[in-house]
Structure formats: C-alpha cells, structure tokens
Scaffold this motif. Structure first.
Motif, PDB file in Angstrom:
ATOM      1  N   GLY A   1      23.023  32.672  13.841  1.00  0.00           N
ATOM      2  CA  GLY A   1      24.109  32.247  12.976  1.00  0.00           C
ATOM      3  C   GLY A   1      23.709  31.116  12.042  1.00  0.00           C
ATOM      4  N   SER A   2      24.589  30.882  11.078  1.00  0.00           N
ATOM      5  CA  SER A   2      24.359  29.813  10.111  1.00  0.00           C
ATOM      6  C   SER A   2      25.106  28.564  10.526  1.00  0.00           C
ATOM      7  CB  SER A   2      24.824  30.262   8.722  1.00  0.00           C
ATOM      8  OG  SER A   2      26.221  30.496   8.728  1.00  0.00           O
ATOM      9  N   ARG A   3      24.684  27.448   9.991  1.00  0.00           N
ATOM     10  CA  ARG A   3      25.317  26.173  10.316  1.00  0.00           C
ATOM     11  C   ARG A   3      26.756  26.136   9.809  1.00  0.00           C
ATOM     12  NH1 ARG A   3      21.885  22.023  11.608  1.00  0.00           N
ATOM     13  NH2 ARG A   3      23.341  20.522  10.684  1.00  0.00           N
ATOM     14  N   THR A   4      27.007  26.784   8.681  1.00  0.00           N
ATOM     15  CA  THR A   4      28.376  26.784   8.134  1.00  0.00           C
ATOM     16  C   THR A   4      29.338  27.517   9.070  1.00  0.00           C
ATOM     17  OG1 THR A   4      27.443  26.775   5.913  1.00  0.00           O
ATOM     18  CG2 THR A   4      29.740  27.394   6.118  1.00  0.00           C
ATOM     19  N   THR A   5      28.911  28.684   9.556  1.00  0.00           N
ATOM     20  CA  THR A   5      29.774  29.466  10.457  1.00  0.00           C
ATOM     21  C   THR A   5      30.023  28.707  11.752  1.00  0.00           C
ATOM     22  OG1 THR A   5      28.857  31.486   9.519  1.00  0.00           O
ATOM     23  CG2 THR A   5      30.014  31.682  11.611  1.00  0.00           C
ATOM     24  N   ILE A   6      28.962  28.108  12.298  1.00  0.00           N
ATOM     25  CA  ILE A   6      29.108  27.360  13.559  1.00  0.00           C
ATOM     26  C   ILE A   6      30.023  26.160  13.362  1.00  0.00           C
ATOM     27  CG2 ILE A   6      27.850  26.013  15.274  1.00  0.00           C
ATOM     28  CD1 ILE A   6      25.448  27.876  14.763  1.00  0.00           C
ATOM     29  N   ASN A   7      29.880  25.459  12.210  1.00  0.00           N
ATOM     30  CA  ASN A   7      30.707  24.276  11.946  1.00  0.00           C
ATOM     31  C   ASN A   7      32.182  24.662  11.822  1.00  0.00           C
ATOM     32  OD1 ASN A   7      31.417  21.647  11.396  1.00  0.00           O
ATOM     33  ND2 ASN A   7      30.853  21.771   9.231  1.00  0.00           N
ATOM     34  N   GLU A   8      32.463  25.765  11.107  1.00  0.00           N
ATOM     35  CA  GLU A   8      33.857  26.211  10.973  1.00  0.00           C
ATOM     36  C   GLU A   8      34.455  26.580  12.336  1.00  0.00           C
ATOM     37  OE1 GLU A   8      33.699  29.409   8.246  1.00  0.00           O
ATOM     38  OE2 GLU A   8      33.419  28.139   6.454  1.00  0.00           O
ATOM     39  N   GLU A   9      33.664  27.266  13.138  1.00  0.00           N
ATOM     40  CA  GLU A   9      34.185  27.670  14.461  1.00  0.00           C
ATOM     41  C   GLU A   9      34.405  26.464  15.377  1.00  0.00           C
ATOM     42  OE1 GLU A   9      35.790  30.403  16.947  1.00  0.00           O
ATOM     43  OE2 GLU A   9      35.095  30.679  14.878  1.00  0.00           O
ATOM     44  N   LEU A  10      33.505  25.459  15.292  1.00  0.00           N
ATOM     45  CA  LEU A  10      33.683  24.253  16.105  1.00  0.00           C
ATOM     46  C   LEU A  10      34.933  23.489  15.684  1.00  0.00           C
ATOM     47  CD1 LEU A  10      30.042  22.894  16.513  1.00  0.00           C
ATOM     48  CD2 LEU A  10      31.519  23.840  18.286  1.00  0.00           C
ATOM     49  N   ARG A  11      35.200  23.418  14.369  1.00  0.00           N
ATOM     50  CA  ARG A  11      36.421  22.750  13.913  1.00  0.00           C
ATOM     51  C   ARG A  11      37.673  23.446  14.463  1.00  0.00           C
ATOM     52  NH1 ARG A  11      35.549  21.178   7.517  1.00  0.00           N
ATOM     53  NH2 ARG A  11      33.949  19.548   7.860  1.00  0.00           N
ATOM     54  N   ALA A  12      37.658  24.774  14.351  1.00  0.00           N
ATOM     55  CA  ALA A  12      38.823  25.510  14.888  1.00  0.00           C
ATOM     56  C   ALA A  12      38.962  25.299  16.398  1.00  0.00           C
ATOM     57  CB  ALA A  12      38.676  26.995  14.562  1.00  0.00           C
ATOM     58  N   TRP A  13      37.836  25.284  17.104  1.00  0.00           N
ATOM     59  CA  TRP A  13      37.868  25.079  18.567  1.00  0.00           C
ATOM     60  C   TRP A  13      38.365  23.691  18.914  1.00  0.00           C
ATOM     61  CZ3 TRP A  13      34.700  21.768  21.498  1.00  0.00           C
ATOM     62  CH2 TRP A  13      34.824  21.894  22.867  1.00  0.00           C
ATOM     63  N   ARG A  14      37.883  22.655  18.175  1.00  0.00           N
ATOM     64  CA  ARG A  14      38.346  21.292  18.450  1.00  0.00           C
ATOM     65  C   ARG A  14      39.851  21.172  18.211  1.00  0.00           C
ATOM     66  NH1 ARG A  14      33.668  19.783  15.222  1.00  0.00           N
ATOM     67  NH2 ARG A  14      31.906  19.244  16.590  1.00  0.00           N
ATOM     68  N   LEU A  15      40.332  21.819  17.136  1.00  0.00           N
ATOM     69  CA  LEU A  15      41.764  21.765  16.855  1.00  0.00           C
ATOM     70  C   LEU A  15      42.567  22.419  17.979  1.00  0.00           C
ATOM     71  CD1 LEU A  15      43.953  20.960  14.852  1.00  0.00           C
ATOM     72  CD2 LEU A  15      43.645  23.157  13.717  1.00  0.00           C
ATOM     73  N   GLU A  16      42.080  23.542  18.476  1.00  0.00           N
ATOM     74  CA  GLU A  16      42.768  24.207  19.590  1.00  0.00           C
ATOM     75  C   GLU A  16      42.732  23.355  20.851  1.00  0.00           C
ATOM     76  OE1 GLU A  16      40.944  27.963  20.056  1.00  0.00           O
ATOM     77  OE2 GLU A  16      41.702  28.793  18.152  1.00  0.00           O
ATOM     78  N   VAL A  17      41.555  22.716  21.093  1.00  0.00           N
ATOM     79  CA  VAL A  17      41.448  21.862  22.281  1.00  0.00           C
ATOM     80  C   VAL A  17      42.406  20.689  22.186  1.00  0.00           C
ATOM     81  CG1 VAL A  17      39.908  20.308  23.537  1.00  0.00           C
ATOM     82  CG2 VAL A  17      39.116  22.564  22.857  1.00  0.00           C
ATOM     83  N   SER A  18      42.492  20.106  20.972  1.00  0.00           N
ATOM     84  CA  SER A  18      43.398  18.968  20.795  1.00  0.00           C
ATOM     85  C   SER A  18      44.850  19.399  20.972  1.00  0.00           C
ATOM     86  CB  SER A  18      43.189  18.342  19.419  1.00  0.00           C
ATOM     87  OG  SER A  18      43.515  19.281  18.404  1.00  0.00           O
TER      88      SER A  18
END
Length: 341
Positions: free
Chosen positions: A40-57
């Motif tokens: 994967g690319s860094r952009t895709t991983i970064n977008e998915e991590l942001r969405a995951w952090r938002l869900e975790v929060s």
C-alpha cells in the motif's frame, strides 16, 4: 499488486492489534503500519488510520458513563482536540527526529570522507617524508661533493688570479709600447696626409678648370644644336606647307579627272546610242535591199525561162542595174560601220 481494500483492512487489523497491546491511537503511525504490512501507499494508510482513530475516539466517548449531552459533547470535542494536538506534536517530533537522523547520517558520511582523506593525506605525507629523507641524504652527499669541488675551485681561482695579475702587467707593458708606436705612426700619417691634401687640392683645381672649359664647350654645342633644330623646324614647316599644297593639287586633279571621266562616259554612251540607232537603220535598209534582190532574182528567173526569140526588155535590165547599185551602196556603209566598231 495489493488492492486498496486489502491495504485498508490490514491497516485496521495492525492498528487494532497494537491498540490491544496497550498503545495509544496516536502512537500507531504510518511508518510502523507500512513496515508491518509491507504494502500500500502512505496516503492510503494515513487516510485509513485517521478514520480508525476517529472511530476509536467515538467508541471511547460512547464508553463513558452517561453524561448530560452538552457535557458529553464538550468532553468529546476536547478529546478530539487533544488527540489532534498530540498527533501534530508527534508528527513534528517525528519530522525533527528524521531531520536529526539525516543530519547525523550526513555528518557521519562527511566524517568518514574526511577520515578517508586524512588517511590518504597521512599516507602521502609518509611517502613524502620518505622521499624527503632520501632527498636529504642525496643533498648531503651532493653538498659534501660540492664543498670538495669548492675547495678545488678556490685553489684554481687563486692560481688564476696570480696568472691574471701577471698577464695584466704584461698587457700594460704591451699597451705602453703600442701607444708609443701608435703615436709615432699617427704623426707620420698626419704629415703624409697633409702632403696628400695639398696634392689633392691642386688636382681638384686643375680638374675644376677642365670641367669649366668642358662645360663652356658643351653649352656652345648645345646652343648650336638648338639653332640647328630651329632651322630644321622651319624647313619642316615649309615642307609641310608644300606637302599640303601638293595634296590639295592632287585632290583637285583627282576631282577634275573624275569629272572628265564622267563626261567621257556620257559621250561614250551617247555615241553608243547613236551607233545603235544607225545600225538599226542600216539593218532596215539591208532588209529592204534583200527583199528587192529576191524580187529581182525572181524576175530574172522568169525572164530566163521565157523563149530565146523574145527580145530583151530594156526596162527590166535597167531595174536590175538599179537594184545592183543599191545593194552596193548599202553594203559600203555596213562595211564602214563594222570597221569603225
């Protein structure tokens, strides 16, 4: 090549596993996830991590005890701000750490290069020192040899000085003798020169007189030549005038001859025309005479064919005589005209 859905799914799995191991959501970075999943690319991983952090929060907010809505919203907004702030600080620290690491690596590379250069310079210096030592030994040997040669040269110089002093004294003596001889020769030459100068002046005077006499003679001859030239020019002018006069006379004679020739040609043409007219007239007369002759012959033939008892006709005889005389008269001018032509 992996699909984006696989990358996102694996990113969530790795992040959830690290969250279960006790790491905070902001500690799960893009580099760690990509190093773990290797795709994967860094952009895709970064977008998915942001969405995951938002869900975790959000899930953490939902796990809190029941609070009034305004307080819950305020706490949730504060939590999101705290997470974003910690994430930005972590990103800045990570970037600073990366820059420090790159700077340290660059300094390490520079230090290695400098060390390599210094080692090379040290080897060069050692080789140069060895060369200098060898050169020093050679120089010491050459210096000892030069010192020995210097002593020999000093001895030779001293001998040369003594020989030079002796030769200088001999040269001075020779110079004095030559000066005295030169003075005597100069005095003799001056006396001889004075004598020759007197003779030369006398000879110059004689030559000058001869040149003046020759010059006067040449001037007289030149004047005579000029006078003769003037006479020749006058004679030439007279001859030229006579020649022009002769040419004019010849031209007049030529024009007169041309006129006479034209007149003679005209007279000749007139004479030819008159002769042609006379010849034509005589030809007509000859034709008429020939016709009369034929008539006379016919008459004569008729008379001869008659009986002999018939007496001759005097009239016919007279006619024949007249025809004969006419033929004779016509033949004479024709003969004269032929002789004239």
């Amino acid at each position: 090549m992996s699909r984006p859905t696989d990358t996102r799914a694996r990113t969530r799995e790795v992040a959830q596993r690290w969250l279960g191991q006790g790491r905070l959501p902001h500690e799960v970075t893009v580099d760690l996830v990509r190093q773990e999943i290797q795709q994967g690319s860094r952009t895709t991983i970064n977008e998915e991590l942001r969405a995951w952090r938002l869900e975790v929060s959000r899930s953490a907010t939902l796990a809190l005890p029941a609070l009034p809505p305004p307080l819950g919203q305020a706490i949730q907004a504060l939590w999101v701000q705290a997470v974003d702030l910690s994430r930005s600080e972590l990103t800045q620290e990570r970037e600073a750490l990366a820059m420090s690491r790159e700077q340290w690596q660059a300094e390490r590379d520079q230090a290695r290069q400098a060390c390599t250069v210094m080692e090379q310079r040290l080897r060069d210096l050692e080789a140069g020192q060895q060369t200098l030592q060898e050169s020093l030994q050679s120089a010491e040997t050459a210096l000892a040899h030069e010192r020995q040669e210097r002593r020999l040269l000093q001895d030779r110089l001293e001998a040369s000085r003594q020989q030079r002093d002796a030769e200088r004294q001999q040269a001075l003596d020779r110079e004095q003798a030559l000066t005295q001889f030169h003075q005597q020769a100069l005095e003799a030459h001056q006396r001889q020169t004075q004598t020759r100068e007197s003779e030369y002046r006398a000879e110059v005077s004689r030559i000058t007189e001869r040149m003046e006499s020759v010059q006067r003679h040449v001037l007289r001859q030149l004047e005579e030549s000029r006078e003769q030239l003037r006479k020749w020019e006058q004679q030439t002018q007279l001859l030229q005038r006579e020649l022009d006069k002769t040419r004019q006379q010849a031209e007049d004679m030529r024009r007169e001859a041309s006129a006479q020739q034209a007149q003679a040609q005209a007279r000749h043409e007139v004479q030819q025309n008159s002769l042609k007219e006379e010849a034509r007239r005589w030809r007509d007369q000859a034709v008429a005479a020939e016709a009369a002759r034929q008539a006379a012959q016919e008459a004569l033939a008729g008379h001869l064919n008659k009986p002999a008892s018939a007496p001759p006709n005097p009239a016919r005889q007279t006619c024949r005589d007249r025809a004969a005389r006419r033929r004779e008269r016509l033949s004479r001018p024709a003969q004269a005209h032929g002789e004239t032509a």
